[in-house]
Each structure stands twice: as C-alpha cells, then as structure tokens.
Design a protein around this motif. Structure first.
Motif: not given
Length: 317
Positions: A247-266
């Motif tokens: 859904r537009p403006w709802r990045p939480q829907t794709n949150g698993k890959v968003e969280r992976f990218h955060r782990t990748l950075l850290e």
C-alpha cells in the motif's frame, strides 16, 4: 507448581491435606511424610478445610486493599494521553505529575502494549504474518548506500578530510530478495535501480532460489517507479511469478526486507571502518553466508534461515 524448587504441586498439597483432614494424621506426621515444614502442612490442611480441593491452588499475592494506588482520575488521564499522543511512561509521567514507574504500572494494568509493538500511523497492534512455506512470497527492495572512496571516509580520516575525499564516489544500490518464510536472503550490489536492472535482478534471484530448492511464487515490492513498469510485469509473467505491491506510504508491509537491510548496515556496512569500497564489498559474501547459514534469527525463534529450507543445511559446506 509455583516455582522450580516448590516441594508440593497442587496434587501433592491435596494428598497432604486429605491425610490430615480426612484420615486424621497428626500435622507433624504429614509434614515428615511429605518433607515439608509443620507450618506448610498446617497451611494446606487449613485451606482444604475452608475451600476443599479448589483451595490447593496458588493465590494472588496482590493485597486486598491498596490505599496508595493512583486515583482513578489519574489513571484515566494517563490512558487518555497514551491513546491521543502515543507517548511512553517517561513523558506520561512528566505530564501527569507521577513517577515513570507508576505510569508504567498503569499502562500494564490497562493492558496497553509497548509502543514498539504498535503501528505508528494508527496506534493499533502490528499484525504480523508469515507465509507457510518457502517461496510462497519473496520480498524485494533496494537500499542505497554511499560508496567509500579509496583511502577511507570520515570514519578513517576524520570529518574534514573524509568530506574532501568522498567527492564523486556515488551510491551503491543493494538489491535484496528475501524469502518470507525462511528469511533466506540474496543481495547484489548494482549501479542503479532502473526498470531493466530490477528485472534482471529478479531473474537472477529466482534462479538462485531455485538452486536452493525454492520455487518463487509471488514477489512483494513497494511502488517505486521501476516496479510499476511493463518491464517488471513482463519479467514476472515470463518467470511465472505473481507481482504484488505494498500500500502507498506503508513500508511496514515490506518490513521483513526493510529489517534485513537494517541488520545488513549494522553488522556489515558500518561494523568497522573500511579503507575502500572494494574492501567493504570483499567482506560481504562472508557476512551473507553467516546470515543465511549460521546467524540465529530472532524472528524465527533463534533458528537460521537455512534451517527452514528443506535439506539446505546439508547442502552447505
């Protein structure tokens, strides 16, 4: 059983009480038989006389009267502010003139969950989901990351020298495909995020998952320009994959890959100072191998992503 060292379970308490009340045993004899103190044996016998078998269960330690409990008006104020402004115990305490620990107890008493478990936009509890099998849904997203100039950036040279040295370094576009069920991840460092680049990445990612025994059925992306073009749709159709969009403006829907990218950075990109982009990229394959095959993942009860794919751990050397 109340705790791991409790000598009596509710069933054991009932047996002790029946020996004293029904069979006429002396309390001291029952205490010796069940290896508890005289006081304990007398307590359970007394509760059996008063309440029968139901009295053998633990009672709440909460006092019957709490004269120092916060007034109802204060609790109502705390709850109302929490719903209206979605703030935590410290800020609630400052507004209501109470201690943060008191504000926290009020929130717990009214079954209000921690802010981290709520959706920021609506204030409702986040609805988490997980697909039943690998390949049923693959999340895809792009993370932009500044490239490191030769000689290092500001973490190696300091702010002033790092700022001068970074001119013209550009961006790395990390394209990631992550399986929803297993959290198995495939990532490439590509020069851009154009439609043709994204489509080619999907083709390679699908082949990589197939080599690991996963047949991709659906892909979920955001509404970025590249994912809404015919190039993307045609590639999905040729691969037999159903494209889905958040859904537009709802990045939480794709949150698993968003969280992976955060782990990748850290754990990879910012874990230590690198002296060049080549050095950082050379460290990435080992980190991704660690993530997929060896790193306990808290989202799947401490298992590794590979352990959720049929026979995949056995194929890894």
């Amino acid at each position: 059983m109340s705790h791991r060292n409790a000598p009596l379970t509710p069933t054991g308490r009932l047996r002790l009480a029946r020996c004293v009340v029904d069979d006429g045993w002396p309390v001291r004899r029952a205490a010796e038989r069940f290896q508890v103190s005289h006081t304990t044996a007398a307590r359970w016998a007394g509760r059996y006389r008063q309440a029968g078998p139901e009295g053998m269960h633990d009672r709440s330690s909460r006092p019957h009267h709490q004269p120092r409990r916060s007034p109802a008006t204060v609790e109502e104020h705390v709850v109302r502010l929490r719903h209206e402004h979605r703030i935590g115990p410290v800020r609630l305490a400052a507004r209501c003139g109470i201690a943060p620990s008191t504000a926290h107890r009020i929130l717990v008493r009214h079954n209000l969950p921690a802010l981290a478990t709520l959706d920021r936009a609506t204030g409702e509890p986040v609805r988490r989901y997980e697909r039943a099998r690998p390949g049923e849904l693959v999340h895809i997203d792009v993370k932009k990351l500044g490239r490191i100039p030769d000689g290092g950036g500001h973490k190696v040279l300091g702010r002033a020298a790092g700022r001068k040295n970074r001119t013209g370094t550009g961006l790395a576009y990390l394209h990631t495909a992550l399986d929803d069920h297993s959290r198995l991840a495939y990532t490439e460092d590509l020069p851009d995020e154009k439609a043709a680049t994204c489509a080619a990445f999907l083709t390679r990612a699908t082949a990589w998952f197939a080599a690991h025994g996963i047949s991709v059925e659906r892909v979920l992306t955001d509404n970025a320009w590249a994912y809404t073009k015919n190039t993307w749709r045609d590639t999905c159709r040729n691969l037999g994959i159903q494209p889905r969009w958040t859904r537009p403006w709802r990045p939480q829907t794709n949150g698993k890959v968003e969280r992976f990218h955060r782990t990748l950075l850290e754990e990879w990109a910012y874990i230590r100072p690198y002296t060049s982009d080549r050095e950082r990229q050379a460290a990435f394959p080992d980190w991704l191998d660690w993530y997929n095959y060896h790193r306990p993942h808290t989202g799947i009860d401490g298992h590794t992503p590979a352990s959720r794919v049929t026979n995949l751990p056995g194929q890894h050397t």
